[in-house]
Scaffold this active site. Structure first.
Site, PDB file in Angstrom:
ATOM      1  N   LYS A  67       0.543  -1.048   0.013  1.00  0.00           N
ATOM      2  CA  LYS A  67      -0.610   0.145  -0.255  1.00  0.00           C
ATOM      3  C   LYS A  67       0.747   1.037  -0.088  1.00  0.00           C
ATOM      4  O   LYS A  67       0.323   2.268   0.024  1.00  0.00           O
ATOM      5  CB  LYS A  67      -0.820   0.168   1.367  1.00  0.00           C
ATOM      6  CG  LYS A  67      -2.048  -1.278   1.441  1.00  0.00           C
ATOM      7  CD  LYS A  67      -2.424  -1.255   2.581  1.00  0.00           C
ATOM      8  CE  LYS A  67      -4.348  -1.932   2.356  1.00  0.00           C
ATOM      9  NZ  LYS A  67      -4.749  -2.071   3.702  1.00  0.00           N
ATOM     10  N   ARG A  90      -7.013 -12.654  -6.798  1.00  0.00           N
ATOM     11  CA  ARG A  90      -8.015 -12.289  -7.871  1.00  0.00           C
ATOM     12  C   ARG A  90      -7.709 -11.431  -9.210  1.00  0.00           C
ATOM     13  O   ARG A  90      -6.948 -10.165  -9.324  1.00  0.00           O
ATOM     14  CB  ARG A  90      -9.446 -11.721  -6.868  1.00  0.00           C
ATOM     15  CG  ARG A  90     -10.203 -13.047  -5.996  1.00  0.00           C
ATOM     16  CD  ARG A  90     -11.294 -12.519  -5.698  1.00  0.00           C
ATOM     17  NE  ARG A  90     -12.016 -13.133  -4.763  1.00  0.00           N
ATOM     18  CZ  ARG A  90     -13.204 -13.061  -4.094  1.00  0.00           C
ATOM     19  NH1 ARG A  90     -13.881 -12.439  -5.145  1.00  0.00           N
ATOM     20  NH2 ARG A  90     -13.132 -13.600  -2.737  1.00  0.00           N
ATOM     21  N   HIS A 131     -12.893 -23.031  -4.411  1.00  0.00           N
ATOM     22  CA  HIS A 131     -11.894 -24.403  -4.319  1.00  0.00           C
ATOM     23  C   HIS A 131     -11.360 -25.385  -4.846  1.00  0.00           C
ATOM     24  O   HIS A 131     -12.803 -24.993  -5.978  1.00  0.00           O
ATOM     25  CB  HIS A 131     -12.397 -24.710  -2.630  1.00  0.00           C
ATOM     26  CG  HIS A 131     -12.061 -23.176  -1.655  1.00  0.00           C
ATOM     27  ND1 HIS A 131     -10.506 -22.529  -1.221  1.00  0.00           N
ATOM     28  CD2 HIS A 131     -12.788 -22.256  -0.531  1.00  0.00           C
ATOM     29  CE1 HIS A 131     -10.345 -21.636  -0.282  1.00  0.00           C
ATOM     30  NE2 HIS A 131     -11.818 -21.747   0.119  1.00  0.00           N
ATOM     31  N   ASP A 160      -6.170 -27.892  -7.151  1.00  0.00           N
ATOM     32  CA  ASP A 160      -4.985 -27.215  -6.494  1.00  0.00           C
ATOM     33  C   ASP A 160      -3.710 -27.762  -7.060  1.00  0.00           C
ATOM     34  O   ASP A 160      -3.198 -26.384  -7.793  1.00  0.00           O
ATOM     35  CB  ASP A 160      -5.088 -26.826  -4.961  1.00  0.00           C
ATOM     36  CG  ASP A 160      -5.942 -25.744  -4.251  1.00  0.00           C
ATOM     37  OD1 ASP A 160      -7.280 -25.159  -5.119  1.00  0.00           O
ATOM     38  OD2 ASP A 160      -6.334 -26.104  -3.394  1.00  0.00           O
TER      39      ASP A 160
END
Length: 381
Positions: A67, A90, A131, A160
């Site tokens: 940030k 994302r 998931h 995964d």
């Protein structure tokens, strides 16, 4: 230093599951992986003893507050000296941080920018959470796995790690090879839903040919066949058998001393439940170790079903060094194996100030520059 990826610098944005697994594979193959952690991020893996966390092995760590503009500029400086960047956020998160592909490739045109998501960078689900079980559900893999009455996830191996992490590692390796010829990097959109679908390619082929039924526990490889199954032994432990080929099946019948003519009907699916019941009775008559003494190492296609505490101690795994002791805990050894540029034994992750200072010195920062970053809150050490 060993490993075919020696000399490759990878920047890994810390995350969960598939991205760390991909970074682990690249580190195992000799890449220098620097993991960028967020301040006060919830730890993952083995928090009691991070040194034994297999997914974190072989890395140096740096904690940046992205940030802060100073942290963003530092990361872009690290990108200039890297060949690969891995991120598992994302879609759009890295762009909002000022670290999207366009920005990073402008600083390093040869950069391979690997993006790991569940649903991909585009599509109706791209921004939705999910998931492994969701990704493999959409691919057809979950429908094909489990009992006849209910789909059951095969851990989170298919989405995964197989469909995600390994596909990303393959993409990174392919793009690195191509960049040697073109001098240009590129972006890899690795979606676990895509990868899980690709892993299902053989089954879609069999389904198209009419040799695969679209129902669980009704096919040769999904637990329906008596000759591709696991069975409980008298001690409560299990064994697995898979004599699919006719010659292996004949050996299986001979070693098991089975002469019942019904076992000649192995290709008759209507006979499978009865054959499975009789094999279950036979295997329940002895312990697992007794069956190992008779069948292990033969062409019957047999193996005991081992628990996590047992597998590292099995003679075959010990002979090959399939598991290694890292900081007092067993971890799977690097794979695959290279004849000339062998991978090093896994090393525990290094999240110390010393490791961070190494990374910063390699990026050309002197003590005053490091202290300025710390004073601005951009760097935590």
């Amino acid at each position: 230093m060993p490993g075919p990826l020696h000399g490759v610098r990878v920047i890994e944005m810390a995350g969960l599951g598939p991205t760390p697994f991909c970074a682990m594979m690249l580190a195992d193959a000799g890449a220098d992986v620097v993991t960028i952690n967020r301040p006060n991020a919830k730890p993952s893996g083995n928090t009691r003893n991070p040194a034994t966390d297999a997914l974190a092995r072989g890395r140096r760590h740096l904690t940046l507050d992205l940030k802060k503009p100073e942290a963003t500029q530092l990361l872009l400086r690290l990108v200039e000296g890297a060949q690969v960047l891995l991120e598992g956020y994302r879609p759009g998160v890295m762009e909002r941080l000022g670290l999207g592909p366009d920005t990073c490739l402008a600083r390093n045109p040869r950069l391979v920018y690997g993006r790991m998501t569940g649903w991909g960078q585009t599509g109706p689900f791209a921004q939705a959470a999910g998931h492994d079980i969701n990704y493999i559900a959409l691919s057809g893999a979950l429908h094909a796995t489990g009992t006849s009455g209910q789909p059951l996830p095969p851990l989170n191996l298919v989405g995964d790690f197989g469909g995600g992490a390994m596909m990303l590692a393959f993409g990174v390796s392919s793009a690195l090879y191509e960049s040697q010829r073109s001098g240009q990097g590129q972006v890899i959109d690795a979606a676990m839903s895509d990868g899980a679908a690709l892993l299902m390619a053989p089954f879609y082929a069999m389904f198209a040919s009419g040799s695969w039924r679209d129902a669980r526990e009704s096919n040769t490889l999904d637990g329906a066949a008596p000759f591709y199954c696991s069975y409980r032994c008298s001690d409560g432990r299990f064994i697995s058998v898979a004599p699919l080929e006719p010659q292996f099946y004949e050996l299986f019948l001979n070693l098991m001393e089975i002469s019942d003519e019904i076992f000649r009907q192995r290709d008759d699916r209507s006979a499978w439940p009865l054959l499975k019941e009789r094999l279950a009775q036979r295997f329940a008559s002895r312990t697992r170790d007794e069956w190992c003494a008779l069948l292990e190492g033969t062409d019957v296609c047999f193996a005991p079903v081992l628990g996590l505490a047992e597998a590292p101690l099995h003679p075959h795994n010990r002979a090959r060094g399939t598991f290694v002791d890292v900081a007092g805990a067993w971890q799977p050894a690097p794979a695959p194996r290279f004849s000339r540029t062998a991978s090093a034994l896994p090393a525990a992750p290094r999240a110390s100030s010393e490791a961070a200072n190494e990374v910063l010195r390699e990026a050309g920062l002197d003590h005053a520059a490091v202290e300025a970053l710390r004073a601005a809150g951009a760097l935590q050490m």
